[in-house]
Design a protein around this motif. Sequence first.
Motif, PDB file in Angstrom:
ATOM      1  N   THR A 170       0.834  -1.201   0.000  1.00  0.00           N
ATOM      2  CA  THR A 170       0.000   0.000   0.000  1.00  0.00           C
ATOM      3  C   THR A 170       0.871   1.254   0.000  1.00  0.00           C
ATOM      4  OG1 THR A 170      -1.883   1.070   1.097  1.00  0.00           O
ATOM      5  CG2 THR A 170      -0.194   0.130   2.524  1.00  0.00           C
ATOM      6  N   VAL A 171       0.403   2.286  -0.645  1.00  0.00           N
ATOM      7  CA  VAL A 171       1.153   3.545  -0.705  1.00  0.00           C
ATOM      8  C   VAL A 171       1.088   4.219   0.669  1.00  0.00           C
ATOM      9  CG1 VAL A 171       1.291   5.833  -1.771  1.00  0.00           C
ATOM     10  CG2 VAL A 171       0.685   3.835  -3.158  1.00  0.00           C
ATOM     11  N   VAL A 172       2.239   4.637   1.182  1.00  0.00           N
ATOM     12  CA  VAL A 172       2.310   5.267   2.502  1.00  0.00           C
ATOM     13  C   VAL A 172       2.767   6.717   2.352  1.00  0.00           C
ATOM     14  CG1 VAL A 172       2.808   3.049   3.591  1.00  0.00           C
ATOM     15  CG2 VAL A 172       4.712   4.534   2.908  1.00  0.00           C
ATOM     16  N   PRO A 173       2.499   7.554   3.341  1.00  0.00           N
ATOM     17  CA  PRO A 173       2.922   8.965   3.260  1.00  0.00           C
ATOM     18  C   PRO A 173       4.438   9.079   3.134  1.00  0.00           C
ATOM     19  CG  PRO A 173       1.333   8.655   5.033  1.00  0.00           C
ATOM     20  CD  PRO A 173       1.720   7.286   4.576  1.00  0.00           C
ATOM     21  N   ASP A 174       4.882   9.984   2.263  1.00  0.00           N
ATOM     22  CA  ASP A 174       6.327  10.178   2.094  1.00  0.00           C
ATOM     23  C   ASP A 174       6.807  11.491   2.703  1.00  0.00           C
ATOM     24  OD1 ASP A 174       5.159  11.940   0.336  1.00  0.00           O
ATOM     25  OD2 ASP A 174       6.205  11.208  -1.453  1.00  0.00           O
ATOM     26  N   LYS A 175       5.879  12.214   3.345  1.00  0.00           N
ATOM     27  CA  LYS A 175       6.234  13.454   4.027  1.00  0.00           C
ATOM     28  C   LYS A 175       5.660  13.428   5.444  1.00  0.00           C
ATOM     29  CE  LYS A 175       6.611  16.450  -0.064  1.00  0.00           C
ATOM     30  NZ  LYS A 175       6.452  15.376  -1.066  1.00  0.00           N
ATOM     31  N   MET A 176       6.286  14.169   6.343  1.00  0.00           N
ATOM     32  CA  MET A 176       5.926  14.099   7.744  1.00  0.00           C
ATOM     33  C   MET A 176       4.514  14.613   8.015  1.00  0.00           C
ATOM     34  SD  MET A 176       6.927  12.960  10.605  1.00  0.00           S
ATOM     35  CE  MET A 176       8.676  12.670  10.317  1.00  0.00           C
ATOM     36  N   GLY A 177       4.085  15.674   7.330  1.00  0.00           N
ATOM     37  CA  GLY A 177       2.760  16.240   7.562  1.00  0.00           C
ATOM     38  C   GLY A 177       1.645  15.231   7.342  1.00  0.00           C
ATOM     39  N   PRO A 178       1.556  14.640   6.136  1.00  0.00           N
ATOM     40  CA  PRO A 178       0.516  13.628   5.903  1.00  0.00           C
ATOM     41  C   PRO A 178       0.633  12.428   6.840  1.00  0.00           C
ATOM     42  CG  PRO A 178       1.424  14.398   3.825  1.00  0.00           C
ATOM     43  CD  PRO A 178       2.280  14.984   4.898  1.00  0.00           C
ATOM     44  N   TYR A 179       1.857  12.048   7.176  1.00  0.00           N
ATOM     45  CA  TYR A 179       2.053  10.918   8.090  1.00  0.00           C
ATOM     46  C   TYR A 179       1.464  11.210   9.466  1.00  0.00           C
ATOM     47  CZ  TYR A 179       4.549   7.700  11.219  1.00  0.00           C
ATOM     48  OH  TYR A 179       4.873   6.776  12.180  1.00  0.00           O
ATOM     49  N   LEU A 180       1.724  12.413   9.979  1.00  0.00           N
ATOM     50  CA  LEU A 180       1.212  12.763  11.307  1.00  0.00           C
ATOM     51  C   LEU A 180      -0.309  12.901  11.298  1.00  0.00           C
ATOM     52  CD1 LEU A 180       3.902  15.315  12.557  1.00  0.00           C
ATOM     53  CD2 LEU A 180       3.643  12.899  13.169  1.00  0.00           C
ATOM     54  N   ARG A 181      -0.875  13.415  10.211  1.00  0.00           N
ATOM     55  CA  ARG A 181      -2.336  13.497  10.121  1.00  0.00           C
ATOM     56  C   ARG A 181      -2.953  12.096  10.116  1.00  0.00           C
ATOM     57  NH1 ARG A 181      -1.048  17.899   6.674  1.00  0.00           N
ATOM     58  NH2 ARG A 181      -1.223  16.598   4.798  1.00  0.00           N
ATOM     59  N   GLN A 182      -2.308  11.188   9.394  1.00  0.00           N
ATOM     60  CA  GLN A 182      -2.777   9.802   9.374  1.00  0.00           C
ATOM     61  C   GLN A 182      -2.700   9.180  10.768  1.00  0.00           C
ATOM     62  OE1 GLN A 182      -0.162   6.540   7.969  1.00  0.00           O
ATOM     63  NE2 GLN A 182      -1.662   6.255   6.334  1.00  0.00           N
ATOM     64  N   GLN A 183      -1.585   9.413  11.458  1.00  0.00           N
ATOM     65  CA  GLN A 183      -1.401   8.852  12.788  1.00  0.00           C
ATOM     66  C   GLN A 183      -2.402   9.440  13.789  1.00  0.00           C
ATOM     67  OE1 GLN A 183       0.824   6.333  13.775  1.00  0.00           O
ATOM     68  NE2 GLN A 183       0.985   6.124  11.549  1.00  0.00           N
ATOM     69  N   LEU A 184      -2.739  10.711  13.630  1.00  0.00           N
ATOM     70  CA  LEU A 184      -3.727  11.339  14.506  1.00  0.00           C
ATOM     71  C   LEU A 184      -5.095  10.684  14.318  1.00  0.00           C
ATOM     72  CD1 LEU A 184      -4.688  13.489  16.493  1.00  0.00           C
ATOM     73  CD2 LEU A 184      -4.831  15.112  14.575  1.00  0.00           C
ATOM     74  N   ARG A 185      -5.459  10.453  13.075  1.00  0.00           N
ATOM     75  CA  ARG A 185      -6.735   9.802  12.785  1.00  0.00           C
ATOM     76  C   ARG A 185      -6.761   8.382  13.366  1.00  0.00           C
ATOM     77  NH1 ARG A 185      -6.370  10.038   7.599  1.00  0.00           N
ATOM     78  NH2 ARG A 185      -6.141   7.842   7.083  1.00  0.00           N
ATOM     79  N   TRP A 186      -5.659   7.665  13.189  1.00  0.00           N
ATOM     80  CA  TRP A 186      -5.587   6.291  13.705  1.00  0.00           C
ATOM     81  C   TRP A 186      -5.612   6.273  15.228  1.00  0.00           C
ATOM     82  CZ3 TRP A 186      -1.280   3.688  10.217  1.00  0.00           C
ATOM     83  CH2 TRP A 186      -1.784   3.555   8.925  1.00  0.00           C
ATOM     84  N   ALA A 187      -4.942   7.238  15.851  1.00  0.00           N
ATOM     85  CA  ALA A 187      -4.910   7.287  17.323  1.00  0.00           C
ATOM     86  C   ALA A 187      -6.311   7.509  17.884  1.00  0.00           C
ATOM     87  CB  ALA A 187      -3.962   8.386  17.794  1.00  0.00           C
TER      88      ALA A 187
END
Length: 441
Positions: free
Chosen positions: A265-282
């Motif tokens: 699966t395609v994963v975020p390659d920049k910190m901003g999108p990664y942190l937004r994804q992690q916030l949603r998952w948390a």
Amino acid sequence: MDLLTTASTVAVSSYAVLSTVYRGMQAVYSQPENVTPPSESLFGSDRWPSVDVIIPCYNEDPRTLAACLASIAIQDYAGTFQVYLVDDGSGNRNAVIPVHHAYEGDPRFNFILLRENVGKRKAQIAAIRRSSGDFVLSVDSDTTLASDVITKLAVKMRDPMVGAAMGQLTAYNRSDTWLTRLIDMEYWLACNEERAAQGRFGAVMCCCGPCAMYRRSCLLSLLDQYETQLFRGKPSDFGEDRHLTILMLKAGFRTEYVPGAVAATVVPDKMGPYLRQQLRWARSTFRDTMLARGLLRGLDRYLTLDVMGENLGPLLLGIAVVTALGELLFSHTVNWWTVLAIVTMTIIRSTVLSFRTRQLRFIGYSMHALIRIFLLIPLKAYALCTLSNSDWLSRKSVPLPNRSTKEITSAMPLAGANAAGNSGIAESLHTADLSLTAGEV
């Protein structure tokens, strides 16, 4: 400052003990059991269950979507399967329509075009209610499957008490940046340690959205609860994979992990999108952990330890770091015990992983400790304080042109290009327009 020193020392010591016990038991239970692997010939040639592959799609990159559909088209499955791609009101629909056209001659492919963006969950349900296969395989539009994924998951689902099964996830774009490399290692751990250990007891706590198969009979019995999830009186739309898994477990079904069913699966390659994804998952994790409290009493005690390790562990580590930083700020002294404990555990963890996987790249996973301590733990604290926020935080909606359902339907030839197929899609679109509106999300 003795209070800060004591608090930091006690917190990091408690974290070390909890982490050691949890990770140790996790490593033991995640090891493959010495049992004969299930044979793919258990089903007769004419008795393989039918499978519906459902792909919600919203503003997907056409090349990524094309790769996803191509990987599904070449599935080596002895039974029959149908594919339902649900375009959830994408703003780039004109760009992805040519991808749909590539499969217009394949009778297995069906396309449902929703006029407005209604969210992933409702897009899934639009296809679930239209399809009829024995199993439902949910696949994200940015995910590609190995050619034997449907077969391996279907074999695991042969047990009628298995309600859901997930495959192993890898990062499709692993080599793009240092962050995607770290995320790929993070996925390996989440699948081959956390989910594998949970699977030992038939209780995977989250069958991840990119690649998860469900038994239709179980799914239909839970569909109303799944569709109408509320949190503090407000609709809750994200975290659909974890919520559906918890519902399966509460209904008495097993949830399993299949390491041989590999999906990239395609994963975020920049910190901003990664942190937004992690916030949603948390937020999703915290919400459904509350839902699963009563469930844990009926499961093996390891699952209680697992929940404690994943939720209490970061809290203890956060307390240790905050109090150590407070000590440094107010007394200009370094709590070396806290520093040494964190560094030692990080080095041991990375070394053990490198040895276990026989891949030196896991030595670099020690970098993830910095992200976890200074970014992810504060983010989890923020998630806990903002649980009522249901913003998806990614892929903002791009307004669609003001076009009628008839115009949208005629813009895309359907798989098989037959009158019956066109009629079916038109009916689905009409239903979607009436019952799946943005106001319901």
